[in-house]
Each structure stands twice: as C-alpha cells, then as structure tokens.
Design a protein around this motif. Structure first.
Motif, PDB file in Angstrom:
ATOM      1  N   ALA A 196       0.832  -1.213   0.000  1.00 43.68           N
ATOM      2  CA  ALA A 196       0.000   0.000   0.000  1.00 43.68           C
ATOM      3  C   ALA A 196       0.866   1.264   0.000  1.00 43.68           C
ATOM      4  O   ALA A 196       0.520   2.258  -0.632  1.00 43.68           O
ATOM      5  CB  ALA A 196      -0.927   0.010   1.204  1.00 43.68           C
ATOM      6  N   THR A 212      -5.328   6.564  -3.689  1.00 43.17           N
ATOM      7  CA  THR A 212      -5.267   5.421  -2.769  1.00 43.17           C
ATOM      8  C   THR A 212      -5.280   5.841  -1.301  1.00 43.17           C
ATOM      9  O   THR A 212      -5.113   5.006  -0.419  1.00 43.17           O
ATOM     10  CB  THR A 212      -4.006   4.580  -3.026  1.00 43.17           C
ATOM     11  OG1 THR A 212      -2.848   5.367  -2.751  1.00 43.17           O
ATOM     12  CG2 THR A 212      -3.965   4.061  -4.454  1.00 43.17           C
ATOM     13  N   SER A 222      -7.483   6.510   0.862  1.00 44.81           N
ATOM     14  CA  SER A 222      -8.433   5.879   1.786  1.00 44.81           C
ATOM     15  C   SER A 222      -8.017   4.455   2.162  1.00 44.81           C
ATOM     16  O   SER A 222      -8.538   3.906   3.126  1.00 44.81           O
ATOM     17  CB  SER A 222      -9.835   5.868   1.174  1.00 44.81           C
ATOM     18  OG  SER A 222      -9.837   5.108  -0.011  1.00 44.81           O
ATOM     19  N   HIS A 223      -7.069   3.891   1.436  1.00 42.99           N
ATOM     20  CA  HIS A 223      -6.622   2.524   1.706  1.00 42.99           C
ATOM     21  C   HIS A 223      -5.262   2.476   2.394  1.00 42.99           C
ATOM     22  O   HIS A 223      -4.694   1.392   2.544  1.00 42.99           O
ATOM     23  CB  HIS A 223      -6.544   1.725   0.398  1.00 42.99           C
ATOM     24  CG  HIS A 223      -7.820   1.715  -0.370  1.00 42.99           C
ATOM     25  ND1 HIS A 223      -8.968   1.117   0.103  1.00 42.99           N
ATOM     26  CD2 HIS A 223      -8.148   2.238  -1.568  1.00 42.99           C
ATOM     27  CE1 HIS A 223      -9.936   1.273  -0.775  1.00 42.99           C
ATOM     28  NE2 HIS A 223      -9.472   1.964  -1.798  1.00 42.99           N
ATOM     29  N   PRO A 278      -2.610   2.278   5.206  1.00 41.23           N
ATOM     30  CA  PRO A 278      -2.555   1.911   6.626  1.00 41.23           C
ATOM     31  C   PRO A 278      -1.879   3.021   7.431  1.00 41.23           C
ATOM     32  O   PRO A 278      -1.098   3.805   6.887  1.00 41.23           O
ATOM     33  CB  PRO A 278      -1.717   0.636   6.632  1.00 41.23           C
ATOM     34  CG  PRO A 278      -0.943   0.660   5.358  1.00 41.23           C
ATOM     35  CD  PRO A 278      -1.733   1.481   4.380  1.00 41.23           C
ATOM     36  N   CYS A 285      -0.166  11.441  -0.625  1.00 39.92           N
ATOM     37  CA  CYS A 285      -1.630  11.346  -0.711  1.00 39.92           C
ATOM     38  C   CYS A 285      -2.311  12.713  -0.689  1.00 39.92           C
ATOM     39  O   CYS A 285      -3.537  12.791  -0.608  1.00 39.92           O
ATOM     40  CB  CYS A 285      -2.162  10.465   0.413  1.00 39.92           C
ATOM     41  SG  CYS A 285      -1.614   8.757   0.275  1.00 39.92           S
TER      42      CYS A 285
END
Length: 187
Positions: free
Chosen positions: A59, A67, A69-70, A72, A118
């Motif tokens: 991830a 990405t 929201s995904h 960790p 992000c």
C-alpha cells in the motif's frame, strides 16, 4: 501491479521525506560525518529510501491521492523486516540509539511520506508562473490542459491518468501555444 522500486516515482517522494526529517536534526550538522551539502543530503536520503523501500507494505509503494483511503496508519504497520543496514546507518549517524529509535524515526518519515504522496493535487490555476514554462520568457501567458479535455472520458476509462490529474495545465505564451496547438512535434 507495482513497478520495480527503482523505477517508482514514489521512492523519490520517500527520499524527500527522509531529507525533510533529517533537516530537523540541527545538532547533527556539527558532526563531521553528517551530510554537509544538499548533494550529500540527497544521496544519503536516497540511500535510506532504497534500503527500506523493498520492505514496506505494498500500500505504501503505490501511495497517491487516489489510494489515500486505503493507506494503513504508519504507526500500526509492523517494521520487523527493517534492514539491519538501515538501522546501523541511523545509529552510526546518531539519528537513533537503537532499533526502536530507528523504527520510530522511520514511522515519522512514513507519516510525512503518506501526507505528501496522498495530498490532493493543486488547484491548477494556483500553479501560474510568471514566465512561459517552455521558452521561459516573461510575457502574457495562457493555460493549456496537458490532457486534452476531449480525451478525459477515454483517459479515465483506459486508466491512462488518475482523475485528479485530468485538469493539470501548463502556462504557455501565445507563441508556444500556437506551435503546440498546430500539432508541431517540436515539443
């Protein structure tokens, strides 16, 4: 599927995150072993990123606005596979005193990396420059979509570009834009 880490643009973002975090150690700048130029700092940061990159969860390797929201939480991922060479380097430079300190430092870098990787794209109108992005002359500029608006639907369907990049623009002078729009292969 991820590309090899040496080709990933995200590894440069991780290296920048290391550099920003290293700059927060002003006491290290007095040491003879600490990188004392921007080139050395860039090389050192790239080395640290190269060392740790293959051990990061998938991830993190694909971190982007799409990405986010995904992703960790960096504080929750296991860092048991952190390379010994990475830990030893941080200890030898006085950045960490032991493996826990090295992992703590890495978690802070990863948090910075996720924040940056992000982050939403800029509002493209705020990217305006004072000079043409190609010829670098300071004259009146217009903006031009780097991904033509007529192809936006197709670009999303074919997954050529993420939706957040569809409205990216270049600020060009009228002369360059006329050549560009005429279909010249000069640019």
């Amino acid at each position: 599927m991820s590309m090899p880490f040496s080709e990933s643009p995200q590894i440069a973002v991780l290296a920048d995150s290391f550099a920003r975090r290293l700059l927060s150690f002003p006491q290290l700048q007095d040491q003879d072993s600490y990188p004392d130029s921007s080139t050395e700092l860039n090389d050192f940061s790239a080395y640290l990123a190269d060392e740790v990159w293959p051990t990061l969860p998938l991830a993190f390797l694909d971190a982007s606005y799409e990405t986010r929201s995904h992703m960790p939480d960096p504080d929750s991922i296991p860092l048991d596979s952190t390379p010994v060479s990475f830990v030893d380097t941080l200890i030898s430079y006085g950045i960490a005193s032991d493996i826990e300190g090295a992992q703590s430092f890495l978690r802070k870098v990863l948090a910075d990396y996720v924040d940056y990787a992000c982050a939403p794209p800029p509002v493209w109108s705020s990217t305006r420059t004072k000079e043409c992005e190609i010829c670098e002359r300071e004259i009146p500029l217009t903006y031009h979509h780097l991904i033509p608006r007529a192809t936006h639907t197709r670009a999303i369907k074919k997954k050529w570009h993420p939706p957040s990049m569809l409205n990216s623009v270049a600020w060009l002078c009228r002369y360059v834009s006329e050549i560009h729009c005429a279909g010249s292969d000069t640019f």
